[in-house]
Design a protein around this motif. Sequence first.
Motif, PDB file in Angstrom:
ATOM      1  N   PHE A   1       1.965   6.685  -0.398  1.00 41.22           N
ATOM      2  CA  PHE A   1       2.268   8.077  -0.729  1.00 41.22           C
ATOM      3  C   PHE A   1       3.569   8.471  -0.048  1.00 41.22           C
ATOM      4  O   PHE A   1       3.992   7.860   0.936  1.00 41.22           O
ATOM      5  N   THR A   2       4.202   9.493  -0.585  1.00 41.09           N
ATOM      6  CA  THR A   2       5.426  10.039  -0.007  1.00 41.09           C
ATOM      7  C   THR A   2       5.120  11.404   0.594  1.00 41.09           C
ATOM      8  O   THR A   2       4.464  12.237  -0.038  1.00 41.09           O
ATOM      9  N   VAL A   3       5.557  11.628   1.815  1.00 48.06           N
ATOM     10  CA  VAL A   3       5.295  12.889   2.513  1.00 48.06           C
ATOM     11  C   VAL A   3       6.034  14.015   1.800  1.00 48.06           C
ATOM     12  O   VAL A   3       7.254  13.957   1.591  1.00 48.06           O
ATOM     13  N   GLU A   4       5.283  15.073   1.430  1.00 50.92           N
ATOM     14  CA  GLU A   4       5.825  16.200   0.685  1.00 50.92           C
ATOM     15  C   GLU A   4       5.852  17.465   1.547  1.00 50.92           C
ATOM     16  O   GLU A   4       5.256  17.497   2.632  1.00 50.92           O
TER      17      GLU A   4
ATOM     18  N   SER B   1       2.744   3.357   3.466  1.00 53.04           N
ATOM     19  CA  SER B   1       1.937   2.352   2.774  1.00 53.04           C
ATOM     20  C   SER B   1       0.593   2.211   3.471  1.00 53.04           C
ATOM     21  O   SER B   1       0.524   2.160   4.715  1.00 53.04           O
ATOM     22  N   LEU B   2      -0.473   2.121   2.684  1.00 55.53           N
ATOM     23  CA  LEU B   2      -1.832   2.062   3.213  1.00 55.53           C
ATOM     24  C   LEU B   2      -2.430   0.678   2.987  1.00 55.53           C
ATOM     25  O   LEU B   2      -2.280   0.090   1.911  1.00 55.53           O
ATOM     26  N   ALA B   3      -3.099   0.162   4.024  1.00 57.03           N
ATOM     27  CA  ALA B   3      -3.874  -1.077   3.915  1.00 57.03           C
ATOM     28  C   ALA B   3      -5.302  -0.773   4.340  1.00 57.03           C
ATOM     29  O   ALA B   3      -5.535   0.090   5.196  1.00 57.03           O
ATOM     30  N   ALA B   4      -6.264  -1.470   3.748  1.00 57.31           N
ATOM     31  CA  ALA B   4      -7.684  -1.204   4.015  1.00 57.31           C
ATOM     32  C   ALA B   4      -8.439  -2.501   4.255  1.00 57.31           C
ATOM     33  O   ALA B   4      -8.135  -3.539   3.659  1.00 57.31           O
ATOM     34  N   ASP B   5      -9.419  -2.411   5.134  1.00 57.03           N
ATOM     35  CA  ASP B   5     -10.307  -3.546   5.411  1.00 57.03           C
ATOM     36  C   ASP B   5     -11.737  -3.020   5.409  1.00 57.03           C
ATOM     37  O   ASP B   5     -12.109  -2.213   6.263  1.00 57.03           O
ATOM     38  N   ARG B   6     -12.531  -3.458   4.441  1.00 55.08           N
ATOM     39  CA  ARG B   6     -13.920  -3.011   4.328  1.00 55.08           C
ATOM     40  C   ARG B   6     -14.787  -3.899   5.208  1.00 55.08           C
ATOM     41  O   ARG B   6     -14.821  -5.116   5.033  1.00 55.08           O
ATOM     42  N   ARG B   7     -15.499  -3.270   6.139  1.00 55.61           N
ATOM     43  CA  ARG B   7     -16.338  -3.978   7.102  1.00 55.61           C
ATOM     44  C   ARG B   7     -17.769  -3.473   6.986  1.00 55.61           C
ATOM     45  O   ARG B   7     -17.999  -2.384   6.437  1.00 55.61           O
TER      46      ARG B   7
ATOM     47  N   ARG C   1      -3.652  16.254   6.724  1.00 53.57           N
ATOM     48  CA  ARG C   1      -3.076  15.680   5.504  1.00 53.57           C
ATOM     49  C   ARG C   1      -3.046  14.154   5.553  1.00 53.57           C
ATOM     50  O   ARG C   1      -3.097  13.498   4.509  1.00 53.57           O
ATOM     51  N   TYR C   2      -2.948  13.567   6.761  1.00 54.85           N
ATOM     52  CA  TYR C   2      -3.078  12.110   6.875  1.00 54.85           C
ATOM     53  C   TYR C   2      -4.399  11.677   6.242  1.00 54.85           C
ATOM     54  O   TYR C   2      -4.459  10.730   5.461  1.00 54.85           O
ATOM     55  N   VAL C   3      -5.454  12.377   6.619  1.00 58.72           N
ATOM     56  CA  VAL C   3      -6.792  12.032   6.141  1.00 58.72           C
ATOM     57  C   VAL C   3      -6.909  12.301   4.642  1.00 58.72           C
ATOM     58  O   VAL C   3      -7.431  11.469   3.894  1.00 58.72           O
ATOM     59  N   ARG C   4      -6.422  13.442   4.211  1.00 58.85           N
ATOM     60  CA  ARG C   4      -6.493  13.804   2.781  1.00 58.85           C
ATOM     61  C   ARG C   4      -5.792  12.767   1.912  1.00 58.85           C
ATOM     62  O   ARG C   4      -6.362  12.268   0.925  1.00 58.85           O
ATOM     63  N   ARG C   5      -4.547  12.420   2.281  1.00 59.75           N
ATOM     64  CA  ARG C   5      -3.765  11.514   1.441  1.00 59.75           C
ATOM     65  C   ARG C   5      -4.317  10.090   1.498  1.00 59.75           C
ATOM     66  O   ARG C   5      -4.374   9.384   0.477  1.00 59.75           O
ATOM     67  N   ALA C   6      -4.729   9.650   2.682  1.00 63.84           N
ATOM     68  CA  ALA C   6      -5.237   8.278   2.826  1.00 63.84           C
ATOM     69  C   ALA C   6      -6.559   8.082   2.089  1.00 63.84           C
ATOM     70  O   ALA C   6      -6.746   7.084   1.379  1.00 63.84           O
ATOM     71  N   LEU C   7      -7.485   9.020   2.242  1.00 65.84           N
ATOM     72  CA  LEU C   7      -8.790   8.866   1.589  1.00 65.84           C
ATOM     73  C   LEU C   7      -8.678   9.016   0.069  1.00 65.84           C
ATOM     74  O   LEU C   7      -9.447   8.395  -0.680  1.00 65.84           O
ATOM     75  N   ALA C   8      -7.714   9.806  -0.400  1.00 63.89           N
ATOM     76  CA  ALA C   8      -7.497   9.900  -1.846  1.00 63.89           C
ATOM     77  C   ALA C   8      -7.066   8.546  -2.403  1.00 63.89           C
ATOM     78  O   ALA C   8      -7.558   8.109  -3.455  1.00 63.89           O
TER      79      ALA C   8
ATOM     80  N   GLY D   1      -1.985   3.150   8.091  1.00 63.28           N
ATOM     81  CA  GLY D   1      -0.816   3.652   7.388  1.00 63.28           C
ATOM     82  C   GLY D   1       0.445   3.188   8.090  1.00 63.28           C
ATOM     83  O   GLY D   1       0.584   3.379   9.303  1.00 63.28           O
ATOM     84  N   GLN D   2       1.354   2.568   7.337  1.00 62.46           N
ATOM     85  CA  GLN D   2       2.601   2.066   7.915  1.00 62.46           C
ATOM     86  C   GLN D   2       3.795   2.780   7.311  1.00 62.46           C
ATOM     87  O   GLN D   2       3.815   3.096   6.114  1.00 62.46           O
ATOM     88  N   GLY D   3       4.806   3.030   8.166  1.00 64.96           N
ATOM     89  CA  GLY D   3       6.029   3.660   7.711  1.00 64.96           C
ATOM     90  C   GLY D   3       6.944   2.664   7.035  1.00 64.96           C
ATOM     91  O   GLY D   3       6.675   1.455   7.010  1.00 64.96           O
TER      92      GLY D   3
END
Length: 228
Positions: A145-148, A199-205, A162-169, A213-215
């Motif tokens: 996502f791009t920060v708006e 950029s978001l990466a996820a690991d399901r455990r 908003r970190y949580v909102r954008r990442a979970l979306a 989230g990485q810049g």
Amino acid sequence: MDIFEKTYFPQAEDCTEDGLLRLLEDAATAHSVRLGIDHDQILARYGCVWMLSRSWYRVPGPPAPGEPLRIRTWVSQLEGWGTWRAHQIGESGESLELWVLVDAQARKLVPISRIPMPEGLALEEGQKLPAKVPPLRGGAPAGSFTVEEADLDVNGHMNNTRYVRRALALLREAGDCPAFFPELRVTYSRECRLGETISLAADRRPEGILLSGQGPEGKPRFGIFAQG
């Protein structure tokens, strides 16, 4: 012992993870105004601002729309660089947040001793604090996502909710996950600025989902551990 209490009547937009965090932030802000240590006062007097470094909550489920939700909050512990703030959410929910003090211009940590903390804080000794979100090495790409403008707060960077909102979306777009996570931990490592692509990466455990989230420079900006 100074404890702030407010009863909310959540709207539909409050009945999400980031919506709950907004209610906690609202209660914390109102309490800090009463204590004389809110954003405007410490910026004007000491050139500092509060920034959220870590947060954690655990609740039985999402807030119910239109149903009264009592939130109580107090400063729980003082540390070298900031304060731990506790919340009681309804009858059985709880939250802890670490707010650090930062020089508004240099963007560097400032000892909490820089500002006089008010007397009568409800400090608790020996309280067990939640662990940091562990770093994610690898993980599956989960979008970006791009920060708006709508993501920014009074500090000129992305608001913590908003970190949580954008990442979970992004997470929910990428695959199966609960409609609401009743336990959430967040570690905020670096500020996210207007126009930056995260950029978001996820690991399901078995115990939950770890998000990172990485810049654009490739360094971690935040981590989320969502349990449901």
